[in-house]
Design a protein around this motif. Structure first.
Motif, PDB file in Angstrom:
ATOM      1  N   ASP A   1       0.796  -1.231  -0.068  1.00 52.53           N
ATOM      2  CA  ASP A   1       0.140  -0.096  -0.153  1.00 52.53           C
ATOM      3  C   ASP A   1       0.791   1.241  -0.065  1.00 52.53           C
ATOM      4  N   LEU A   2       1.956   1.343   0.941  1.00 56.43           N
ATOM      5  CA  LEU A   2       2.736   2.524   0.972  1.00 56.43           C
ATOM      6  C   LEU A   2       3.478   2.502  -0.509  1.00 56.43           C
ATOM      7  N   GLU A   3       3.772   1.634  -1.172  1.00 56.13           N
ATOM      8  CA  GLU A   3       4.537   1.600  -2.645  1.00 56.13           C
ATOM      9  C   GLU A   3       3.737   2.177  -3.540  1.00 56.13           C
ATOM     10  N   ASN A   4       2.308   2.110  -3.352  1.00 60.11           N
ATOM     11  CA  ASN A   4       1.246   2.666  -4.216  1.00 60.11           C
ATOM     12  C   ASN A   4       1.568   4.147  -4.242  1.00 60.11           C
ATOM     13  N   TYR A   5       1.935   4.623  -3.026  1.00 61.28           N
ATOM     14  CA  TYR A   5       2.273   6.015  -2.867  1.00 61.28           C
ATOM     15  C   TYR A   5       3.742   6.420  -3.466  1.00 61.28           C
ATOM     16  N   LYS A   6       4.617   5.792  -2.917  1.00 59.31           N
ATOM     17  CA  LYS A   6       5.934   5.898  -3.362  1.00 59.31           C
ATOM     18  C   LYS A   6       6.783   4.754  -3.109  1.00 59.31           C
ATOM     19  N   THR A   7       7.825   4.333  -4.017  1.00 54.14           N
ATOM     20  CA  THR A   7       8.723   3.366  -3.967  1.00 54.14           C
ATOM     21  C   THR A   7       9.413   3.105  -2.629  1.00 54.14           C
ATOM     22  N   LEU A   8       9.689   2.149  -2.030  1.00 57.70           N
ATOM     23  CA  LEU A   8      10.719   1.921  -0.622  1.00 57.70           C
ATOM     24  C   LEU A   8      11.661   1.217  -1.118  1.00 57.70           C
ATOM     25  N   THR A   9      12.893   1.543  -0.658  1.00 59.34           N
ATOM     26  CA  THR A   9      13.835   0.844  -0.812  1.00 59.34           C
ATOM     27  C   THR A   9      13.834  -0.571   0.193  1.00 59.34           C
ATOM     28  N   PRO A  10      14.671  -1.464  -0.126  1.00 59.50           N
ATOM     29  CA  PRO A  10      14.492  -2.855   0.798  1.00 59.50           C
ATOM     30  C   PRO A  10      14.745  -2.408   2.261  1.00 59.50           C
ATOM     31  N   ASN A  11      15.505  -1.347   2.700  1.00 55.43           N
ATOM     32  CA  ASN A  11      15.617  -0.866   4.069  1.00 55.43           C
ATOM     33  C   ASN A  11      14.389  -0.200   4.508  1.00 55.43           C
ATOM     34  N   GLY A  12      13.864   0.512   3.639  1.00 58.17           N
ATOM     35  CA  GLY A  12      12.748   1.184   3.890  1.00 58.17           C
ATOM     36  C   GLY A  12      11.566   0.251   4.328  1.00 58.17           C
ATOM     37  N   LYS A  13      11.483  -0.755   3.553  1.00 61.57           N
ATOM     38  CA  LYS A  13      10.314  -1.766   3.672  1.00 61.57           C
ATOM     39  C   LYS A  13      10.790  -2.379   5.131  1.00 61.57           C
ATOM     40  N   TYR A  14      11.964  -2.692   5.246  1.00 57.91           N
ATOM     41  CA  TYR A  14      12.223  -3.234   6.927  1.00 57.91           C
ATOM     42  C   TYR A  14      11.656  -2.379   7.908  1.00 57.91           C
ATOM     43  N   GLU A  15      11.908  -0.960   7.626  1.00 53.34           N
ATOM     44  CA  GLU A  15      11.268   0.102   8.678  1.00 53.34           C
ATOM     45  C   GLU A  15       9.932  -0.054   8.651  1.00 53.34           C
ATOM     46  N   VAL A  16       8.913  -0.521   7.582  1.00 52.12           N
ATOM     47  CA  VAL A  16       7.706  -0.469   7.485  1.00 52.12           C
ATOM     48  C   VAL A  16       7.394  -1.754   8.361  1.00 52.12           C
ATOM     49  N   LEU A  17       8.165  -2.858   8.331  1.00 49.37           N
ATOM     50  CA  LEU A  17       7.815  -3.954   8.761  1.00 49.37           C
ATOM     51  C   LEU A  17       8.019  -3.679  10.674  1.00 49.37           C
ATOM     52  N   ILE A  18       8.963  -2.908  10.867  1.00 48.23           N
ATOM     53  CA  ILE A  18       8.943  -2.673  12.358  1.00 48.23           C
ATOM     54  C   ILE A  18       7.807  -1.840  12.780  1.00 48.23           C
ATOM     55  N   PHE A  19       7.509  -0.796  12.103  1.00 48.85           N
ATOM     56  CA  PHE A  19       6.374   0.032  12.334  1.00 48.85           C
ATOM     57  C   PHE A  19       4.943  -0.618  12.283  1.00 48.85           C
ATOM     58  N   SER A  20       4.798  -1.496  11.444  1.00 48.59           N
ATOM     59  CA  SER A  20       3.587  -2.279  11.443  1.00 48.59           C
ATOM     60  C   SER A  20       3.520  -3.263  12.567  1.00 48.59           C
ATOM     61  N   ALA A  21       4.652  -3.889  12.979  1.00 50.03           N
ATOM     62  CA  ALA A  21       4.912  -4.560  14.140  1.00 50.03           C
ATOM     63  C   ALA A  21       4.438  -3.916  15.590  1.00 50.03           C
ATOM     64  N   TYR A  22       4.976  -2.589  15.481  1.00 45.96           N
ATOM     65  CA  TYR A  22       4.385  -1.658  16.590  1.00 45.96           C
ATOM     66  C   TYR A  22       2.958  -1.614  16.648  1.00 45.96           C
ATOM     67  N   VAL A  23       2.387  -1.268  15.683  1.00 45.02           N
ATOM     68  CA  VAL A  23       0.812  -1.149  15.639  1.00 45.02           C
ATOM     69  C   VAL A  23       0.125  -2.415  15.824  1.00 45.02           C
ATOM     70  N   ILE A  24       0.531  -3.385  15.280  1.00 46.20           N
ATOM     71  CA  ILE A  24      -0.312  -4.505  15.177  1.00 46.20           C
ATOM     72  C   ILE A  24       0.078  -4.996  16.751  1.00 46.20           C
ATOM     73  N   LEU A  25       1.100  -5.047  17.332  1.00 45.70           N
ATOM     74  CA  LEU A  25       1.351  -5.794  18.629  1.00 45.70           C
ATOM     75  C   LEU A  25       0.693  -5.033  19.721  1.00 45.70           C
ATOM     76  N   ASN A  26       0.548  -3.647  19.555  1.00 45.22           N
ATOM     77  CA  ASN A  26      -0.289  -2.887  20.500  1.00 45.22           C
ATOM     78  C   ASN A  26      -1.629  -2.995  20.272  1.00 45.22           C
ATOM     79  N   SER A  27      -2.262  -3.499  19.305  1.00 42.52           N
ATOM     80  CA  SER A  27      -3.825  -3.577  19.064  1.00 42.52           C
ATOM     81  C   SER A  27      -4.183  -5.087  19.375  1.00 42.52           C
TER      82      SER A  27
END
Length: 150
Positions: free
Chosen positions: A26-52
């Motif tokens: 979904d975020l790549e539909n907005y703008k392309t992520l590098t592999p490292n950027g994708k990993y940052e999104v994984l961390i972010f997503s983990a934070y949101v999901i684990l807290n919910s």
């Protein structure tokens, strides 16, 4: 019988990872992520999901260790310990971004934009000064947060 030596991953972890990868798309539909950027999104997503979700602290820690094990898939060239330190510091950073957004509903998450797109895996995240991009990003990110929190 032939799967005797395959390690089994927690099905909850697989579901969290699947949901996180959908957010990357979904975020790549907005703008392309590098592999490292994708990993940052994984961390972010983990934070949101684990807290919910209703998971124990131990289960959350196990997921973060699982996430650490994925680092090579996203070209993270840090040691296991350095990556875990990065994940821990990112969680603190993400919490501070959410607190700023809570304090000011006009907050556009410039720190998250910076670590996703401008400077992934940096030791010292900065705040993007690209306000037009931050505003567009904040709209997309709010949709991702909504999806992750369900």
């Amino acid at each position: 019988m032939f799967n005797l030596f395959k390690s089994k991953t927690n099905p909850i972890f697989e579901e969290i990872l699947k949901t996180s990868k959908e957010q990357i798309k979904d975020l790549e539909n907005y703008k392309t992520l590098t592999p490292n950027g994708k990993y940052e999104v994984l961390i972010f997503s983990a934070y949101v999901i684990l807290n919910s979700q209703d998971l124990s602290g131990n289960e959350k820690l196990k997921y973060l260790k699982f996430l650490n094990g994925l680092r090579k898939d996203y070209q993270v060239n840090l040691s296991k310990n350095k990556t875990f330190d990065l994940i821990s510091s990112r969680i603190d950073f993400i919490e501070s971004e959410f607190q700023k957004q809570e304090d000011s509903k006009q907050y556009f998450f410039p720190g998250l934009y910076n670590i996703f797109y401008e400077n992934p895996l940096t030791d010292k995240p900065q705040y993007s000064t690209n306000l037009p991009e931050n505003a567009k990003f904040a709209i997309m990110l709010s949709l991702c947060i909504k999806d992750l929190s369900q």
